[in-house]
Every structure is written in structure tokens, then in C-alpha cells.
Design a protein around this motif. Structure first.
Motif, PDB file in Angstrom:
ATOM      1  N   GLU A 192       4.136  13.868  -9.966  1.00 26.79           N
ATOM      2  CA  GLU A 192       5.327  14.706 -10.115  1.00 26.79           C
ATOM      3  C   GLU A 192       5.807  14.696 -11.565  1.00 26.79           C
ATOM      4  N   SER A 193       5.711  13.554 -12.207  1.00 24.28           N
ATOM      5  CA  SER A 193       6.178  13.408 -13.578  1.00 24.28           C
ATOM      6  C   SER A 193       5.231  14.029 -14.592  1.00 24.28           C
ATOM      7  N   GLY A 194       3.896  13.830 -14.380  1.00 15.51           N
ATOM      8  CA  GLY A 194       2.941  14.262 -15.404  1.00 15.51           C
ATOM      9  C   GLY A 194       2.085  15.453 -15.035  1.00 15.51           C
ATOM     10  N   GLY A 195       2.069  15.833 -13.770  1.00 15.93           N
ATOM     11  CA  GLY A 195       1.273  16.980 -13.349  1.00 15.93           C
ATOM     12  C   GLY A 195       0.328  16.600 -12.223  1.00 15.93           C
ATOM     13  N   ALA A 196       0.067  17.574 -11.360  1.00 15.69           N
ATOM     14  CA  ALA A 196      -0.751  17.331 -10.162  1.00 15.69           C
ATOM     15  C   ALA A 196      -2.200  17.036 -10.504  1.00 15.69           C
ATOM     16  N   ASP A 197      -2.664  17.419 -11.722  1.00 14.51           N
ATOM     17  CA  ASP A 197      -4.062  17.207 -12.083  1.00 14.51           C
ATOM     18  C   ASP A 197      -4.348  15.817 -12.641  1.00 14.51           C
ATOM     19  N   LEU A 198      -3.343  14.955 -12.710  1.00 11.02           N
ATOM     20  CA  LEU A 198      -3.558  13.607 -13.238  1.00 11.02           C
ATOM     21  C   LEU A 198      -4.417  12.796 -12.272  1.00 11.02           C
ATOM     22  N   VAL A 199      -5.242  11.942 -12.852  1.00 11.59           N
ATOM     23  CA  VAL A 199      -6.065  11.029 -12.059  1.00 11.59           C
ATOM     24  C   VAL A 199      -5.297   9.718 -11.956  1.00 11.59           C
ATOM     25  N   VAL A 200      -5.043   9.293 -10.722  1.00 13.82           N
ATOM     26  CA  VAL A 200      -4.264   8.084 -10.482  1.00 13.82           C
ATOM     27  C   VAL A 200      -5.216   6.950 -10.136  1.00 13.82           C
ATOM     28  N   PRO A 230       0.815  -1.220   0.000  1.00 12.77           N
ATOM     29  CA  PRO A 230       0.000   0.000   0.000  1.00 12.77           C
ATOM     30  C   PRO A 230       0.856   1.282   0.000  1.00 12.77           C
ATOM     31  N   ARG A 231       1.952   1.276   0.738  1.00 11.21           N
ATOM     32  CA  ARG A 231       2.850   2.438   0.751  1.00 11.21           C
ATOM     33  C   ARG A 231       3.500   2.608  -0.622  1.00 11.21           C
ATOM     34  N   LEU A 232       3.847   1.494  -1.294  1.00 10.59           N
ATOM     35  CA  LEU A 232       4.434   1.547  -2.642  1.00 10.59           C
ATOM     36  C   LEU A 232       3.435   2.175  -3.615  1.00 10.59           C
ATOM     37  N   ILE A 233       2.165   1.786  -3.543  1.00 10.18           N
ATOM     38  CA  ILE A 233       1.135   2.350  -4.419  1.00 10.18           C
ATOM     39  C   ILE A 233       1.035   3.858  -4.194  1.00 10.18           C
ATOM     40  N   GLU A 234       1.031   4.255  -2.953  1.00  5.98           N
ATOM     41  CA  GLU A 234       0.953   5.677  -2.612  1.00  5.98           C
ATOM     42  C   GLU A 234       2.137   6.439  -3.207  1.00  5.98           C
ATOM     43  N   ARG A 235       3.337   5.882  -3.036  1.00  7.10           N
ATOM     44  CA  ARG A 235       4.547   6.552  -3.544  1.00  7.10           C
ATOM     45  C   ARG A 235       4.561   6.578  -5.070  1.00  7.10           C
ATOM     46  N   LEU A 236       4.109   5.515  -5.721  1.00  9.30           N
ATOM     47  CA  LEU A 236       4.044   5.508  -7.193  1.00  9.30           C
ATOM     48  C   LEU A 236       3.071   6.569  -7.695  1.00  9.30           C
ATOM     49  N   GLY A 237       1.954   6.739  -7.018  1.00  7.70           N
ATOM     50  CA  GLY A 237       1.007   7.797  -7.393  1.00  7.70           C
ATOM     51  C   GLY A 237       1.637   9.168  -7.291  1.00  7.70           C
ATOM     52  N   GLU A 238       2.396   9.398  -6.216  1.00  4.11           N
ATOM     53  CA  GLU A 238       3.089  10.683  -6.042  1.00  4.11           C
ATOM     54  C   GLU A 238       4.085  10.904  -7.175  1.00  4.11           C
ATOM     55  N   GLY A 278      -4.364  14.434 -22.563  1.00  2.00           N
ATOM     56  CA  GLY A 278      -3.176  14.325 -23.421  1.00  2.00           C
ATOM     57  C   GLY A 278      -1.947  13.771 -22.723  1.00  2.00           C
ATOM     58  N   ARG A 279      -2.113  13.250 -21.527  1.00  2.00           N
ATOM     59  CA  ARG A 279      -0.953  12.732 -20.793  1.00  2.00           C
ATOM     60  C   ARG A 279      -1.309  11.414 -20.137  1.00  2.00           C
ATOM     61  N   ARG A 280      -0.294  10.572 -20.050  1.00  2.00           N
ATOM     62  CA  ARG A 280      -0.458   9.276 -19.366  1.00  2.00           C
ATOM     63  C   ARG A 280       0.893   8.883 -18.799  1.00  2.00           C
ATOM     64  N   VAL A 281       0.916   8.564 -17.508  1.00  2.00           N
ATOM     65  CA  VAL A 281       2.139   8.100 -16.867  1.00  2.00           C
ATOM     66  C   VAL A 281       1.866   6.690 -16.366  1.00  2.00           C
ATOM     67  N   ASP A 282       2.604   5.728 -16.921  1.00  2.00           N
ATOM     68  CA  ASP A 282       2.401   4.318 -16.594  1.00  2.00           C
ATOM     69  C   ASP A 282       3.416   3.899 -15.539  1.00  2.00           C
ATOM     70  N   CYS A 283       2.947   3.733 -14.330  1.00  2.00           N
ATOM     71  CA  CYS A 283       3.782   3.233 -13.238  1.00  2.00           C
ATOM     72  C   CYS A 283       3.259   1.878 -12.779  1.00  2.00           C
ATOM     73  N   ASP A 311      -2.639  -5.256 -12.740  1.00  2.00           N
ATOM     74  CA  ASP A 311      -1.453  -6.100 -12.540  1.00  2.00           C
ATOM     75  C   ASP A 311      -0.542  -5.565 -11.440  1.00  2.00           C
ATOM     76  N   GLY A 312      -0.964  -4.491 -10.789  1.00  2.00           N
ATOM     77  CA  GLY A 312      -0.157  -3.893  -9.743  1.00  2.00           C
ATOM     78  C   GLY A 312       0.434  -2.581 -10.206  1.00  2.00           C
ATOM     79  N   GLY A 313       0.720  -1.715  -9.240  1.00  2.00           N
ATOM     80  CA  GLY A 313       1.229  -0.398  -9.580  1.00  2.00           C
ATOM     81  C   GLY A 313       0.083   0.532  -9.907  1.00  2.00           C
ATOM     82  N   VAL A 314       0.404   1.681 -10.531  1.00  2.00           N
ATOM     83  CA  VAL A 314      -0.628   2.670 -10.861  1.00  2.00           C
ATOM     84  C   VAL A 314      -0.421   3.193 -12.272  1.00  2.00           C
ATOM     85  N   VAL A 315      -1.503   3.799 -12.776  1.00  2.00           N
ATOM     86  CA  VAL A 315      -1.462   4.528 -14.037  1.00  2.00           C
ATOM     87  C   VAL A 315      -2.119   5.870 -13.749  1.00  2.00           C
ATOM     88  N   ALA A 316      -1.463   6.951 -14.173  1.00  2.00           N
ATOM     89  CA  ALA A 316      -2.004   8.292 -13.969  1.00  2.00           C
ATOM     90  C   ALA A 316      -2.316   8.874 -15.332  1.00  2.00           C
TER      91      ALA A 316
END
Length: 170
Positions: A120-128, A108-116, A142-147, A133-138
Motif C-alpha cells: 500500500e505504501s510503495g506500490g502493488a508491484d513491490l516484491v515482499v 504469521p498474520r503480522l507478516i501478512e499484514r506488514l506485506g499488505e 527505485g523503491r524500498r519499504v522497510d517493515c 530479524d523479523g518483519g518484511v522488506v518490500a
């Protein structure tokens, strides 16, 4: 009385001697011409054999060179296929190991940190959102950050770059 035969005897003998000398000369010339013809034929045959041998050797070398090149290409193809197989196996193992993090109590802490990190990478307005399969996508306009864990594992393997060649180096 001297007969005509007796009178012509010395002339006949002289003509016969001359005919024998002429015949010997013609036979000698014919033998010399035959010897020259045979020698010429032998030289020509030797030249033909030498040319054919050189041509055969050149063709054999060309075939051998082509066979060596084919063998090198096949060996290189097998080597590259083996490398791809090893790299695919490494990717699979890394993905499996990273996905196993979902079972870790710190996940759960890893998910939280990946969202942060995604924001940080794509902008504060991204929906996480959490990836299946695990991890997050924000995502945002016009933007997508695959974590996702799979994407992170793939990036980790790709980041190895030339270092991955140690897997198959002697």
C-alpha cells in the motif's frame, strides 16, 4: 687691650646664630620635602596596590567565569551522554520486545499484514520478502519499504519525539 678675638666675638656669634638659623631652615625644608616625598610615595603605593587589587580581582573573576563555563559544559556533556545512553537502552529494549513477536502465534498474520502495508505504501508491484530479524522488506524498481521489526521499533521510538524526554525529566 682688645684682642682681635674679642673684637670679632660679637660678629662670630652673629654669624653662628645666622648659620644655625639657616641650618634650621634648611633642615626644616628638607624635613618638609622628605614628608612630601614620603606622602607622595605612600599615595603612589596605595594607587599601585589598588590597581593591582582591581586587576587581580578582575583576573580572578575571569578565571572563575571560565571555570563555571567549563563546569556547565562538562555537566551538559554528561547529561547529554546520559540521555543518549537512556535512549539507546530504550531502543534496545523496544527492538528486543518487537523481535519477540516472532514467537507469538499471531506472527504469521503480522507478516501478512506488514506485506499488505508495504505494498500500500510503495506500490502493488513491490516484491515482499521476510526479513531475517523479523518483519518484511518490500522492494521494487527505485523503491524500498522497510517493515522489518527492527525498523518498526526504531520508528516507534523516533515517533515518541519530545515525549521520550519524560524518561529523564524530574
Amino acid at each position: 687691650m682688645i684682642t682681635m678675638r674679642d673684637a670679632l666675638g660679637p660678629v662670630t656669634e652673629a654669624l653662628l646664630r645666622q648659620a644655625r638659623l639657616d641650618a634650621d631652615a634648611v633642615a626644616g625644608a628638607a624635613e618638609r620635602e622628605a614628608a612630601r616625598t614620603v606622602a607622595d610615595a605612600r599615595r603612589e603605593a596605595s594607587a599601585v596596590i589598588s590597581d593591582a587589587t582591581r586587576q587581580g580581582e578582575a583576573e580572578a573573576e575571569a578565571h572563575a567565569a571560565a571555570a563555571r563555563a567549563r563546569a556547565r559544559r562538562e555537566a551538559r556533556g554528561r547529561e547529554l551522554a546520559a540521555r543518549r545512553e537512556v535512549l539507546a537502552d530504550l531502543r534496545g529494549r523496544v527492538v528486543a520486545a518487537v523481535r519477540a513477536l516472532r514467537d507469538d502465534p499471531c506472527y504469521p498474520r503480522l507478516i501478512e499484514r506488514l506485506g499488505e502495508l508495504a505494498r500500500e505504501s510503495g506500490g502493488a508491484d513491490l516484491v515482499v520478502r521476510e526479513h531475517p530479524d523479523g518483519g518484511v522488506v518490500a522492494e521494487g524498481p527505485g523503491r524500498r519499504v522497510d517493515c522489518s521489526l527492527t525498523a518498526l521499533a526504531e520508528r516507534a521510538v523516533n515517533a515518541l519525539g519530545a515525549e521520550v524526554e519524560r524518561l529523564w525529566a524530574p
